[in-house]
Structure formats: structure tokens, C-alpha cells
Design a protein around this motif. Sequence first.
Motif, PDB file in Angstrom:
ATOM      1  N   LYS A  93      88.683  68.016   8.539  1.00  0.00           N
ATOM      2  CA  LYS A  93      87.545  68.217   7.642  1.00  0.00           C
ATOM      3  C   LYS A  93      88.010  69.179   6.551  1.00  0.00           C
ATOM      4  O   LYS A  93      88.053  70.390   6.760  1.00  0.00           O
ATOM      5  N   ASP A 140      79.626  55.618   9.736  1.00  0.00           N
ATOM      6  CA  ASP A 140      79.295  54.904   8.511  1.00  0.00           C
ATOM      7  C   ASP A 140      79.734  53.452   8.673  1.00  0.00           C
ATOM      8  O   ASP A 140      80.917  53.179   8.892  1.00  0.00           O
ATOM      9  N   TRP A 179      82.362  65.508   4.915  1.00  0.00           N
ATOM     10  CA  TRP A 179      82.621  64.534   5.968  1.00  0.00           C
ATOM     11  C   TRP A 179      83.908  64.812   6.737  1.00  0.00           C
ATOM     12  O   TRP A 179      84.843  65.405   6.207  1.00  0.00           O
ATOM     13  N   GLU A 236      81.764  59.633  12.017  1.00  0.00           N
ATOM     14  CA  GLU A 236      80.727  59.694  10.985  1.00  0.00           C
ATOM     15  C   GLU A 236      79.770  58.499  11.072  1.00  0.00           C
ATOM     16  O   GLU A 236      78.709  58.509  10.467  1.00  0.00           O
ATOM     17  N   LEU A 274      87.429  57.846   6.164  1.00  0.00           N
ATOM     18  CA  LEU A 274      86.323  58.486   6.866  1.00  0.00           C
ATOM     19  C   LEU A 274      86.476  58.263   8.365  1.00  0.00           C
ATOM     20  O   LEU A 274      86.767  57.146   8.812  1.00  0.00           O
TER      21      LEU A 274
END
Length: 154
Positions: free
Chosen positions: A137, A115, A143, A113, A109
Motif C-alpha cells: 500500500k 473490485d 488502495w 480490494e 489492484l
Amino acid sequence: MIQIEQISQDLAEELCRKITVDLPEYFGLPDVNEHYAIGVRSCTNFSAITDRGCLGLISIDFPYPTNANIYWMGILRDFQRRGIGHQLIDEACKFAKESGAKTITVETLAPLESDENYLKTYKFYQSVGFLPLLNLKPKDYEWNMVYMVKLLNY
């Protein structure tokens, strides 16, 4: 003492499923988890093994003869931050190099993003020598991902 050993496809699938259940914050998509559990069967798999059993798994494939790719990697929660990930990466890189690869890649990821868990993953890969190559992507994917590469110096 931790030993890194190549393991069978059956054990790799079993271990992938076990780690996935142990880390739902990383592996929270059942369909994707099933895809990877089956997919590790077509990879070369290494596990971190102690007298307590298998603690971690790295699965690599070779999309091109000169490139190895980390297909899947995970370490049981209770054994993270003990250097096991570094040992698994080292063994995968050694095997890849011996097999003729000049690079090893991984997709995770993207940092954009934001996260928290995957920022740790991204930083881990940076700490073992991977550099970001490009963001992507995939079609029908929610994501942004980052593709990272590490040179296997000769």
C-alpha cells in the motif's frame, strides 16, 4: 490478422489516451491517467495492430537490467477477450528476455480490494503466468496493490 509491433513514443501516448477514455471503469482518475500517458513515452511500447488500426498497448520499462516491468497495458473494449492481451504479453516477454531480463513484473489492484474489474485483471495476469509476490500500500495511496512476477525461463 493481428500483428504485434514496436511503436513510437508519440503513437504510444496517443493510444494510451484513447484506451483510457474507452475504459473509464479501469482508468477513472484523470491525474493518474495523465501521469501514465506521459510516462509511456519513456518505455518500450508494443501495439496490437490490424487493418482497423491499433487495438492495444503494452508499455514496459527496465527498473533493473535483469527485470522488465509492465508500466501500462490496455486493450480497446471492443477487442478484449480475443487473445490480444496474451499476444502483447508474449511479445513483451520475448523482448525482455532478449534484452537480458530474467523476470517481468506488474503491479495491479490487489484481490482483497474486491473490485470486479481489477479481479479480472488479476486473473488475466495469472492466466499468462504471473504469480503474486506481495501486497503493498503505497504512501498516501487509497488502495492495496499486488506486485506480481513471471520468470522468463532460459
